[in-house]
Every structure is written in structure tokens, then in C-alpha cells.
Design a protein around this motif. Structure first.
Motif, mmCIF file in Angstrom:
data_model
loop_
_atom_site.group_PDB
_atom_site.id
_atom_site.type_symbol
_atom_site.label_atom_id
_atom_site.label_comp_id
_atom_site.label_asym_id
_atom_site.label_seq_id
_atom_site.Cartn_x
_atom_site.Cartn_y
_atom_site.Cartn_z
ATOM 1 N N GLY A 157 -16.103 -3.100 24.763
ATOM 2 C CA GLY A 157 -16.971 -4.051 24.071
ATOM 3 C C GLY A 157 -17.919 -4.788 24.992
ATOM 4 O O GLY A 157 -18.269 -5.942 24.733
ATOM 5 N N GLN A 177 -8.828 -7.840 22.563
ATOM 6 C CA GLN A 177 -10.251 -7.932 22.210
ATOM 7 C C GLN A 177 -10.485 -9.104 21.267
ATOM 8 O O GLN A 177 -11.482 -9.821 21.383
ATOM 9 C CB GLN A 177 -10.703 -6.618 21.561
ATOM 10 N N ASN A 215 -4.620 -3.701 22.792
ATOM 11 C CA ASN A 215 -6.020 -3.900 23.162
ATOM 12 C C ASN A 215 -6.824 -4.531 22.035
ATOM 13 O O ASN A 215 -7.761 -5.291 22.285
ATOM 14 C CB ASN A 215 -6.637 -2.561 23.575
#
Length: 978
Positions: free
Chosen positions: A592, A384, A380
Motif C-alpha cells: 500500500g 494495514q 497483514n
């Protein structure tokens, strides 16, 4: 025509978070909850879609909403691939249970729906869609990536599937509240009793140690139905059976338990408690029970030319059992992916356009986080990183493409965290591999000591035993754990099990035992067990393999245009209508999303092409309303100038207008709303005026009409006087007509005389109307019941033209005409006669044949078909005479009511006969004569006959039917052929 924008028309909350004002984490969550409560489960952040799992079916994916949400994103990606030749990828991320798999289904279904049609194309689409349910037997927390390949027309050619980090530790142990892979529950719930008996399985989940019972059932998930509906594309029946046997073997492995035993030399060894499950497993896989039993008790270590065999204690035996179960399942799943890829791969070798669909796990933070969560969170971090890079790059490219001045945006770069994990020298994965490979005693504690030495000064690494003294008193950080500050927050990892899970070792004895199986699929899954190909090289670690696969995935994604779907789980109960604020807040942070909104708003919050912008807001300016004659950009410039929008709030691109602040967009929307209200008022005013004017003109027209008729009446006193004088005469006329009305017979031509000249037209019309009334079907039906048949038929002939169809509809006798009175087709007595006559019998009855010599009669059967007249013996059914209808020249009937008639033959026949028939009570006497003339019978008195001449071209069997009708109506007639 007005252009609708779904984010602005009938909007619940804010459809695009970029337009949220004011922007904060609380307002972000409040907007999500407001839309979720109104079944609006999708929200945008620019081009990124946020998907909330409703845990129920919603009527939002209908043909009239194909442009909405996921379909809108899929449409944009597909059109960009087809029309602009840009490879696309759709990244679907989120936690387990957030709806990633469902989102990927919708995306693939929509892409398949918008593609072209055709037998080959439909076959490829069906294969791609069927491949997805097969892989759903895998737990949804794992990751899979599919590249769908298209030709230049945008039609699918095939695909390639890649799977990332199958969480195989879940086979033997599941986190609290989670369940094992779906395929185990589907097999036990949906397979038939016969299948389970062959697999030596029972439907009861509690009988299998590997299955978690607290989460065996999932709301809204029908395991039995899912198992029955899955069709493995391109697989043979024996392959399907082999797959099910291996799944059953994994369940059997979990039930094998061990007990300790001590040897005479003081070492501990293990023995299997109950060998029944081991026996059934060996029968399924075709393995000798003794071979597998020894593999669970001993381990052989080879080094060059030496072999060392050691016993396994109970803990090591359980480790070997679980390692075999995990490897068996993971290798089976990898084989499935490879097999499916063979079935769905593109057959052509030309260059393909590619759309990738990535369904991958989201960030995981559990109470107990281990090696699996560590590498998942590492993936991840990489996603990201590429998400921010691609988002900013796309943003920059669009500004450059449109000629907009661009200022660099400050954002958190998580490259430092990725480096902490994947650095080839000092990264955590590198040190874990180094620790696993080094000789000597290797434990999880030695690995943690190494981390504390190398990573102590790193700002995103925390450990209580590190050189950094500030964590010495941190009681939230246990001694056997380390903590990493990820972009989504801090995660505490328990170091226990890191070394073993990274090694992912399967003892060579077990591999060789598997290779000895008689099961064809097992040999393919364990090739290293082949004694002829012994490889002493240590296999790569799990961390190394995963890091390499993630690197390949990142390179693949960087070559494509990204499209993002962020899936969010609203609650842990997997129930509808529940929104847990803390859980959603946590997901918003680690995904995010707030940062994504800020990055998007740092440039321009809203952008729109000139044409739809002018179409939507042109009503705000008199110069652009209702039609703008010129380029769309000039119209937008005139519009913004007239509205006095500050120049710093927007910029003109080459094809779009960019609006910096959401307040400016809301200002335009508010002005548009007010303008629409004014326009609605104007339309209502015009309509009401038109309605009133129309009503007034109608009333005026009516008044003029009434006045005209009144004036005509007022200026005609003479006409008015005449009318009063005529009225008594009219009354007298109708009274006299009632008393002098003629009979109801249509042949009665009498009618009263006309009393007054001015009634001439009325008198004639009344006569015609009365005549039509008395010949109407209803009146004729009533007359038929009270009138003699002959009179009734004469009236009918008078009122209706004489033709075949009319004659056949007349009922002239009291007994209805039956035709086949003998029923020769049903009566077995006349079977021989029925077979001798080829045509359909129209008339069949018994007649008396009169001998001319002695006058005696003999019973004969008289038959009439469409082509001939037949006489046959009554007793034997033998045909005595058959006369074709074209050989008849005339038909003669008696003038009396004796039913006597004669058929005259043509002279061309060798033997001519004249047949006289007398019919009485359905019995008919026939007299034959060799004389061709009617008057040549000296001993018989013949009644005078009346004769009708018929043209030969018209003579047919219908003439005989007419004969019966005329007998009853007019008496005997003679019909002669001319």
C-alpha cells in the motif's frame, strides 16, 4: 551555519516519495530503481522508510551518517520516548528475504549505542543484543515482537519477546525455493565432530528428509560461522545441550518411514521400516523404543470412562510423525522465548517507558497458498488497517496541534476484509473452528461448502461453487479453492489441509510417550502427557490462538506511537545489483505504498519548523539576508511574501510551515540553487580582487625597498671609494693569517697581531672561532690518535672543567680500565670470597703484600667496593683485612713510573696501617707498615711525592679512581684529607 537536509542536498532521484512529481506507479518504481542503482537503498514516504535489500554490505552505516535513514528514524523514536515520554513502536514488515531481520538488528544496535553507559546498563544492552541471534534459528518468515523497557533517563532496563505464528509446517515441508529453519543447517555445518557424534548426526544434508536440498545454501549466509558465534545469554551448559538434542531428534523423526501391513480382520496398520533412526532418537530423548513405536501404530481415544484403541494406517502414521516433529520444534522455540524473557526481563517494578520492535512477515502470494498464507495475510490486513488508522490519526493530530484546517481524506478501508475473516459468527476463521469441532465426518470439502453458503454474497469472496453464478465459468478458480480480494490483491487459497492444520492435533499417545522420557526438557514441553492430569477438553485451534494473539498485538500497537519500515525484496535470486520490476511492483501494491503517498499528499506534502526553514531560504530575500533580527515565524512570513508564493500553496502553523504541493518546494529549491551560484560568483570576485591587491602591494613594497637601497648607494660615493681601497688590505690580512696560524694545541695562546685598526672586531672573533674549532670533538678525536696520552690529557684538562663526570670519560692509558680483572662473580674459584663481600666489586686484582720485617712478598687479592678496601688470601679466598673508606685519611703516590702508592688511615683505628702499592703490568705489590707516618720507614727509600689536599666531605671511592688517572697524567701525587 547552513543546515543540511539529506533529502534535498546531493539528492539522487527523490529522497521522499511525497515530493515525487508526477506521481504514478511507474514513476514510483523508476525512482526506486534509480536510487537502488546508486546504492541508495532507503527512501522516505514522509516518516515511513522504504528499505530495499541490497544483498551485500554497503558502507552507509558509519559515524558520519548516523542521522540517515534507519538511524534517523530510530533517533526520532528514541528521543520522542526519552524526552516526550511517549511509548514508541517500530513496525518492520516485508516478505521473506526482504531484509527485515537485518533492519531490526540495525535498529536495536543503534538504540543500544545512543543509550547511556555504565556496567549495569551495558550488561542489559548486551543481553538484549545477544537475544536476537538466538531467535534467528527460527525461519525469517515468522513474526516476533520485542518490547524494550527504559527508565526515565532513557537507559534500558530489560525486555520482553513475543513470537507470532511460528510456521511450524515448514519443519516437515518447505515451499519451492525455500529452506527449513536456519538452526538445522547451522547445527550440521558449524558443530564440532565430537558434538555431532554425541547427537548421532552427520554433516550431509541429503541424509535428512526434512531438509530441502535445492535451497540449503544461501548466498552471503555462513551457517557454520553463525552457529559458532551465537552465545545463548543466561543459559546453562546442560540447557544448551538439551536444546541441541531436541533439534537432532526432529531431524531423526523425519527419517522414520512406515510400511503397510494387513491384519486378519481386514484392517490396515503400519509398521516402521528401519528402526535405526527410531532407536537413535529414543537414545537422545531417553524414551523406551517400544513405547514410542506403539504410539506411532495405535491411537487411543478417551470419552468419559471409556477408552477405544485403533490402529493407524500408513497415512495416519506419517501424520502422527509430522505432528510430533512440528509440536516438538514449536514447543522448543516457545520454551526458548520464555527462557530468554526470564533472562532479559526488567528487575525493577517501577513504571517503564517502552519501545516495541515488530519484525513480522509480509503479505504472501505463492503458487500454492494454504492455511499458513491465509492467517499470515489476515495479520497483514490487520496491520494495514492499523497503519492507515494511525497514519491518518497522527496526521490529524498534527494539523489540530498546529491549528491547520483539516479536510477528511477518502481512503480504502479494509475493515470489511478483516470482518470477512475474523467475524465471530460468519467469519472464515469462526466457520473453520465450527467445522473442526462439530461431530461427524469433517473434511476440507465440507468446510468449503460451508463457505460457499455463508460468504457467497460477500463482495471480497470468490468461489466457483458458491451461489454467485458469475464464477461458474471462471476456469482460473479451481473447484477445491476459494479466492479473497485482499487490499494487496486477489489471493487464491487451496482448501486442502485447512481442517488438519487448524486442528493441530497431537495424538494423546504421543504426548504420553514424550512425558515418559528421561529427558528433563521433554517433560516440560509435554505437560498434557502426565497421566495424573488427563484433560479430556479439546485444545484451542490454531486459528483461534492466532486470532487472539493478533488481537493482543493490535491493542498493544494502538497504545504506542508508530514508526514504519517497509522492506522490499528487489529480486528472487537474492543477488546484488538486480532489480526485478514486476516483483517490486507487486510488493509496492500489497504494501500500500502508493496509497500511503496519496494519503500523505492529500494534506500537506511538506512541513518544516520555522527556524530551519528560515535558515535554508533566507538568502532568497534581501530583508532576511544575511541575518534576520526577529522571531523566525515573522522572517518566514516576510520571505514568502517577498517571493510572492500563492497563499493557497502553504499554511502557517504554530511551530511549522506547511507546503501543500511539491512544486512549491521545488520552486524554493531552484531559487536557492540560483542564489547559491550568484553568491559563489560574488565570493570568487571578492577573493580574486583581494588576491590581486595583495600581490600589487607586495610588489610595491619590494620596489620601495630596492629604490631605497639604490639611493643610499648612489648618495655615498665616499663610502664607495673607501670600499675599493680597503679590499686589497683585507685580502692581504687573510693570506698572512694563513701563514702565521698557531698550532692546533688548545694550550697554545699565541695569535698573530692585528695589522689594521678597522679589523679589530674581526680579528678578535676569528681568534675565538679558531679556538672553538680546534677543541671540537671531531678535531680532538683525530688529535688523540696522533698525540701522546699525557699531552692529550693536559690539553683536555685545559679546555674542559675538571669534574668527576669529565674525569671518568677520559681514557688515559693504552689499555682500557676493566675494574674486575679477576671476574670473581663468574670464577668458581672465588665463590667463597664473592659471598663474603656484600657490595658490588668495582676493582679486583692480585697484589703483593710486602712483609716489613723481611721484605718478602705474599700474593693477596685486592678488592675495592663502594664502602671499603679488602685484602684476601689468593689461595683460600679468606678475607685478611677490610678497611672502610671513611677510615682513609689520604692517598699518596710515587713520583716515578713505578705505580707505587700508599693509603693512610686515620688515627682513630686501633691498628693503623700504611699500605704501599706498586703496580706493574696489572700486577700490584703491596707494602704494609704499622707506622702512621709516611717518613718513619728507616730502611726504605721513599720517592718524593706531590700532595693534593681534599676535604673529608668530598673523599670517597671516586678519589681512588682519580688516583689512577693522575698517575698517568701528572705523575705521583699525594692526596690528603683535610
Amino acid at each position: 551555519m547552513e543546515v543540511k537536509t539529506s533529502l534535498l542536498d546531493n539528492m539522487i532521484g527523490v529522497g521522499d516519495m511525497v515530493l515525487l512529481e508526477p506521481l504514478s506507479e511507474d514513476s514510483f518504481l523508476e525512482n526506486l530503481q534509480k536510487r537502488f542503482d546508486h546504492n541508495e537503498i532507503y527512501t522516505y514516504i514522509g516518516s515511513v522508510v522504504i528499505s530495499m535489500n541490497p544483498y551485500r554490505s554497503l558502507p552507509i552505516f558509519t559515524p558520519d551518517k548516523v542521522e540517515e535513514y534507519l538511524y534517523r528514524l530510530s533517533t526520532s523514536a528514541y528521543r520522542s520516548l526519552r524526552d516526550q515520554d511517549k511509548d514508541q513502536c517500530i513496525l518492520i514488515t516485508g516478505e521473506s528475504g526482504a531484509g527485515k531481520t537485518e533492519a531490526s538488528k540495525l535498529v536495536m544496535s543503534y538504540v543500544a549505542a545512543v543509550c547511556g553507559k555504565g556496567q549495569e546498563v551495558n550488561k542489559v544492552k548486551e543481553q538484549l543484543l545477544q537475544s536476537n541471534p538466538v531467535l534467528e534459528g527460527e525461519y525469517s518468515g515468522s513474526g516476533k515482537y520485542m518490547d524494550i523497557e527504559f527508565d526515565f533517563k532513557g537507559d534500558p532496563l530489560g525486555g520482553v519477546i513475543s513470537n507470532y505464528l511460528l510456521e511450524k509446517s515448514r519443519v516437515v515441508k518447505q515451499p519451492r525455493g525455500e529452506r527449513n529453519f536456519h538452526v538445522f543447517y547451522q547445527l550440521l555445518s558449524g558443530a564440532s565432530d565430537d558434538t555431532l557424534r554425541k547427537l548421532k548426526l552427520d554433516r550431509d544434508f541429503s541424509k535428512y528428509n526434512y531438509l530441502s536440498l535445492d535451497s540449503a545454501a544461501v548466498n552471503g549466509l555462513d551457517d557454520a560461522a553463525n552457529f559458532r558465534t551465537v552465545r545463548i545469554v543466561g543459559f546453562m551448559e546442560d540447557e544448551v545441550q538439551s536444546v541441541l538434542e531436541l533439534v537432532a531428534a526432529v531431524l531423526k523423526l523425519g527419517n522414520i518411514e512406515f510400511k503397510p501391513e494387513s491384519r486378519c480382520n481386514g484392517t490396515d496398520e503400519s509398521r516402521i521400516k528401519d528402526k535405526n533412526d527410531l532407536k537413535e532418537m529414543c537414545e537422545l530423548l531417553g524414551i523406551e523404543q517400544s513405547v514410542l513405536e506403539r504410539a506411532f501404530s495405535y491411537r487411543t481415544v478417551e470419552a468419559k470412562m471409556e477408552k477405544v484403541s485403533t490402529t493407524l494406517n500408513v497415512a495416519q502414521a506419517y501424520y502422527a510423525r509430522d505432528a510430533l516433529a512440528k509440536n516438538l520444534y514449536s514447543r522448543l522455540f516457545s520454551w526458548l522465548v520464555t527462557r530468554i524473557n526470564e533472562s532479559i526481563k526488567a528487575q525493577t517494578k517501577t513504571r517503564h517507558k517502552v519501545m516495541g520492535v515488530l519484525d513480522i512477515y509480509g503479505f504472501e502470494i505463492f503458487e500454492d497458498n494454504s492455511f499458513e498464507q491465509f492467517i499470515i495475510n489476515y495479520c497483514n490486513e490487520k496491520l494495514q488497517q492499523i497503519f492507515i488508522e494511525l497514519t491518518l490519526r497522527e496526521e490529524q493530530e498534527e494539523y489540530v496541534r498546529e491549528g491547520i484546517e483539516w479536510t477528511n481524506i477518502e481512503y480504502f478501508n479494509n475493515a470489511i476484509i478483516c470482518d470477512l475473516i475474523e467475524n465471530n459468527q460468519n467469519g472464515i476463521l469462526a466457520m473453520l473452528d465450527e467445522e473442526c469441532l462439530r461431530p461427524g465426518t469433517v473434511t476440507d470439502e465440507t468446510f468449503l461448502d460451508k463457505l460457499n453458503t455463508v460468504c457467497a454474497e460477500h463482495q471480497h469472496f470468490e468461489s466457483r461453487l458458491s451461489k454467485n453464478s458469475k464464477f461458474l465459468t471462471d476456469h482460473s478458480l479451481p473447484h477445491n479453492c476459494f479466492r479473497i480480494q485482499h487490499y494487496a490483491g486477489k489471493v487464491l487459497y487451496r482448501v486442502e489441509g485447512f481442517v488438519d492444520k487448524n486442528n493441530d492435533l497431537l495424538y494423546r499417545d504421543l504426548s504420553q510417550a514424550m512425558y515418559k522420557a528421561n529427558h528433563s526438557l521433554i517433560k516440560q514441553l509435554f505437560p498434557e502427557g502426565n497421566p495424573a492430569k488427563v484433560n479430556l477438553k479439546r485444545p484451542p485451534t490454531a486459528g483461534f490462538q492466532f486470532r487472539a494473539s493478533v488481537g493482543t498485538l493490535m491493542k498493544n500497537l494502538q497504545t504506542k506511537n508508530p514508526n514504519y519500515i517497509r522492506c522490499i525484496k528487489p529480486n528472487d535470486k537474492k543477488a546484488s545489483h538486480i532489480f526485478t520490476d514486476s516483483l517490486v511492483r507487486h510488493q509496492v501494491r500489497y504494501l500500500g505504498l502508493m496509497e500511503n503517498v496519496r494519503v500523505r499528499r492529500a494534506g500537506y506534502a511538506f512541513r518544516q519548523a520555522y527556524e530551519p526553514c528560515l535558515e535554508r531560504y533566507k538568502m532568497l530575500c534581501k530583508r532576511t539576508w544575511p541575518h534576520w533580527r526577529g522571531p523566525a515565524r515573522e522572517g518566514v512570513e516576510v520571505l514568502m511574501t517577498d517571493l510572492q508564493v500563492p497563499a493557497e500553496e502553504f499554511s502557517y502553523g504554530r511551530s511549522k510551515i506547511f507546503i501543500r504541493n511539491p512544486r512549491t518546494l521545488f520552486f524554493l529549491e531552484e531559487r536557492r540553487r540560483q542564489c547559491l551560484e550568484d553568491l559563489a560568483t560574488l565570493i570568487q570576485k571578492i577573493y580574486r580582487g583581494w588576491k590581486c591587491r595583495t600581490q600589487f602591494l607586495l610588489l610595491k613594497k619590494s620596489q620601495v625597498t630596492v629604490a631605497a637601497w639604490y639611493r643610499r648607494y648612489a648618495v655615498s660615493p665616499l663610502l664607495q671609494g673607501v670600499g675599493w681601497q680597503v679590499r686589497p688590505h683585507i685580502q692581504k690580512y687573510f693570506l698572512n693569517l694563513k701563514s702565521t696560524m698557531p698550532s692546533m694545541s688548545p694550550i697554545d695562546k699565541n695569535w698573530p697581531t692585528r695589522p689594521y685598526l678597522f679589523l679589530d672586531g674581526v680579528h678578535t672573533d676569528l681568534r675565538r672561532i679558531f679556538h672553538l674549532w680546534r677543541v671540537s670533538p671531531r678535531i680532538k678525536k683525530n688529535k688523540k690518535q696522533n698525540t701522546e696520552p699525557s699531552v692529550f690529557m693536559k690539553e683536555r684538562l685545559w679546555t674542559r672543567p675538571l669534574n668527576d663526570s669529565a674525569l671518568f670519560s677520559y681514557v688515559s692509558v693504552s689499555q682500557p680500565f676493566k675494574g674486575d680483572y679477576l671476574e670473581i662473580s663468574k670464577n668458581p674459584k672465588y665463590q667463597k670470597l664473592n659471598s663474603a663481600v656484600d657490595e658490588k666489586v668495582l676493582l679486583a686484582d692480585v697484589v703483593n703484600k710486602i712483609n716489613r720485617a723481611n721484605g718478602k712478598g705474599t700474593a693477596r687479592i685486592f678488592l675495592l667496593t663502594k664502602k671499603s678496601v679488602v685484602l684476601a688470601d689468593q689461595k683460600t679466598g679468606q678475607v685478611k683485612a677490610s678497611v672502610p673508606l671513611p677510615d682513609l685519611s689520604s692517598v699518596s703516590v710515587s713520583t716515578q713510573t713505578d705505580g707505587f702508592f700508599a693509603l693512610r688511615l686515620k688515627e682513630v683505628r686501633a691498628v693503623s696501617r700504611c699500605v704501599s702499592v706498586y703496580r706493574h703490568h696489572r700486577r700490584v705489590r703491596a707494602t704494609t707498615s704499622d707506622d702512621q707516618r709516611w717518613t718513619s720507614r728507616p730502611k726504605k727509600s721513599v720517592h718524593p711525592v706531590r700532595q693534593i689536599h681534599v676535604k673529608r666531605s668530598h673523599f670517597s671511592l671516586h678519589s681512588i679512581y682519580k688516583m689512577y688517572i693522575f698517575i698517568k697524567i701528572f705523575g705521583p701525587v699525594l692526596i690528603s684529607v683535610c
